[in-house]
Design an enzyme around this catalytic site. Structure first.
Site, PDB file in Angstrom:
ATOM      1  N   TRP A 144       0.628  -1.103  -0.072  1.00 27.24           N
ATOM      2  CA  TRP A 144       0.040   0.217  -0.015  1.00 27.24           C
ATOM      3  C   TRP A 144       0.754   1.259  -0.068  1.00 27.24           C
ATOM      4  CZ3 TRP A 144      -4.292  -1.200  -1.871  1.00 27.24           C
ATOM      5  CH2 TRP A 144      -5.034  -2.359  -1.686  1.00 27.24           C
ATOM      6  N   LYS A 148     -11.604  -2.068   6.955  1.00 29.84           N
ATOM      7  CA  LYS A 148     -10.930  -2.892   8.104  1.00 29.84           C
ATOM      8  C   LYS A 148     -11.309  -3.048   9.296  1.00 29.84           C
ATOM      9  CE  LYS A 148      -8.769  -3.162   4.111  1.00 29.84           C
ATOM     10  NZ  LYS A 148      -7.575  -2.405   3.773  1.00 29.84           N
ATOM     11  N   ASP A 167      -1.538   6.781   6.277  1.00 24.95           N
ATOM     12  CA  ASP A 167      -2.458   5.674   5.960  1.00 24.95           C
ATOM     13  C   ASP A 167      -2.605   4.910   7.118  1.00 24.95           C
ATOM     14  OD1 ASP A 167      -4.054   3.661   5.128  1.00 24.95           O
ATOM     15  OD2 ASP A 167      -2.701   3.469   3.441  1.00 24.95           O
TER      16      ASP A 167
HETATM   17  C1  LIG Z   1      -7.000  -1.927   2.214  1.00 27.27           C
HETATM   18  C2  LIG Z   1      -6.070  -1.067   2.163  1.00 27.27           C
HETATM   19  C3  LIG Z   1      -6.037   0.036   1.308  1.00 27.27           C
HETATM   20  C4  LIG Z   1      -7.071   0.187   0.269  1.00 27.27           C
HETATM   21  O1  LIG Z   1      -8.019   0.523   0.515  1.00 27.27           O
HETATM   22  P1  LIG Z   1      -9.187   0.665  -0.651  1.00 27.27           P
HETATM   23  O2  LIG Z   1     -10.301   1.161   0.166  1.00 27.27           O
HETATM   24  O3  LIG Z   1      -9.445  -0.711  -1.132  1.00 27.27           O
HETATM   25  O4  LIG Z   1      -8.619   1.474  -1.770  1.00 27.27           O
HETATM   26  C5  LIG Z   1      -4.873   1.170   1.487  1.00 27.27           C
HETATM   27  N1  LIG Z   1      -4.108   1.160   2.621  1.00 27.27           N
HETATM   28  C6  LIG Z   1      -4.171   0.186   3.334  1.00 27.27           C
HETATM   29  C7  LIG Z   1      -3.195   0.122   4.576  1.00 27.27           C
HETATM   30  C8  LIG Z   1      -5.144  -0.825   3.317  1.00 27.27           C
HETATM   31  O5  LIG Z   1      -5.173  -1.983   4.254  1.00 27.27           O
END
Ligand SMILES: *Cc1c(COP(=O)(O)O)cnc(C)c1O
Length: 383
Positions: free
Chosen positions: A124, A218, A194
């Site tokens: 990511w 998540k 993030d």
């Molecule tokens: C799942 C995830 C993403 C991507 O998320 P989307 O909503 O599918 O774009 C980005 N960063 C992290 C850390 C993730 O776990």
């Protein structure tokens, strides 16, 4: 030594039926995302499906400009602010496009000098780094790719160019199961993080960040919603040329996330999860619970003769726990037998292989205890 759990049949029954409070039809879902949500929240949403509190309609059916919905989104924001103790000089935005949309939105809005630093600790972070390269110079400040992202690099004294607009991290690496235990020393630069897979898993000092954001699927709610917590001075008109109106933070900040139709139902569920966490005691209680759950699993992995964890112990995530047997066939057999016993979505990410148990806020301790019991039994049968 207490090594052996109950027999396979008893186990299946126990898992399927669970404790009194568990719905009999539900499995233990270890998915990395979209992931398990609190059963209480789902039940409440189900009760409100046809008639939301006397409105005569579902939240899915109501205008985002209605008084009823205004209360929903305002309360969601207020509860999140309370949980994370978000200072007044930060905006909370409920946006769309998932976490991935932010990979572009961040440079479009923050890369004033067209140069930003990225610490690459997983897929990511790497995607965000690559996307930033479209808009300016993305400087890789550190990386753990040399060892399949199985650790967090030492970020206490990085060589950070003066002229960076910000330093970017992915705080919890969902795929690899690592987490920063200490934030990097950005040497005065704005920190952007993030936190998709560790959102609300423990208390956080918002003031250390310029931007904290995460996709909610998540740990908080249904996919599609991304929450961005951003310091007000970073919200300006001065975006990169060609930045679409919808991708400017200012657009959404100026209209309290109601510039266009927001993902109304998703935000409503997020709001319920915020209330659930508050009721449970807030983020310090979440942290205690998460530490307890993770310890059960990591302690077992450390003593197991069959299973082992895949990342450096000091960098272990509380949320995502990857592990392997060292034998691909045995891994596949484990995933299959576990699913048959009611422990689902344990297959690891395709880039790592093996298994991964995601044990987010809504995973009850009992789910982890029973998983460990099942792993002990599997080990006895296969070593
Ligand atoms: C799942 C995830 C993403 C991507 O998320 P989307 O909503 O599918 O774009 C980005 N960063 C992290 C850390 C993730 O776990």
């Amino acid at each position: 030594m207490l090594l052996y759990g109950s027999g396979a049949e008893e186990m299946t029954t126990a898992v399927r039926q669970g404790g009194k409070e568990r719905d009999m039809s539900r499995v233990y879902n270890f998915s990395a995302g979209p992931a398990v949500l609190p059963e209480e929240v789902l039940k409440e949403a189900a009760e409100e499906m046809l008639d939301y509190r006397g409105s005569g309609m579902s939240v899915m059916e109501m205008s985002h400009r209605s008084k009823v919905y205004d209360t929903i989104i305002k309360e969601a924001e207020a509860d999140l602010r309370d949980l994370m103790q978000i200072p007044d000089n930060y905006k909370v935005l409920f946006l769309q496009g998932g976490a991935s949309q932010q990979f572009a939105m961040i440079p479009m809005n923050l890369m004033k000098k067209k140069k930003a630093g990225y610490i690459v600790t997983g897929q990511w972070a790497k995607k965000a780094y690559q996307e930033a390269g479209i808009y300016g110079e993305a400087v890789k400040l550190a990386s753990s790719e040399d060892k399949t992202f199985s650790y967090i690099p030492d970020c206490s004294d990085l060589d950070i160019p003066e002229d960076l607009d910000y330093v970017y991290i992915c705080e919890n690496n969902t795929i690899y199961g690592t987490k920063y235990k200490e934030l990097p020393d950005t040497k005065g630069h704005t920190l952007v993080a993030d936190v998709s897979s560790c959102f609300l898993s423990e208390p956080v000092d918002v003031t250390k960040y310029g931007v904290i954001y995460g996709g909610v699927q998540k740990n908080i709610g249904p996919a599609g919603v991304v929450i961005v917590i951003i310091r007000e001075d970073l919200i300006t008109e001065d975006t990169l040329p060609g930045t679409p109106t919808m991708l400017k933070y200012k657009t959404h900040a100026d209209s309290d996330s109601l510039y266009n139709t927001p993902p109304c139902y998703g935000i409503y569920i997020c709001g319920k999860v915020f209330k659930w966490i508050r009721k449970m005691g807030g983020l310090s209680v979440m942290k205690e619970r998460n530490e307890e759950k993770a310890k059960l699993l990591y302690d077992f992995l450390d003593e197991s003769r069959l299973f082992s964890g895949t990342v450096e112990k000091k960098d272990r995530s509380l949320m995502n726990v990857p592990f392997v047997t060292g034998n691909d066939e045995l891994d596949a057999a484990f995933v299959k037998e576990a699913a048959a016993a009611g422990f689902v979505n344990l297959k690891g990410h395709r880039s790592v292989g093996g298994m991964r148990a995601s044990i987010y806020n809504a995973m009850p301790k009992e789910g982890v205890e029973k998983l460990v019991e099942f792993m002990r039994k599997f080990e006895v049968e296969h070593v």
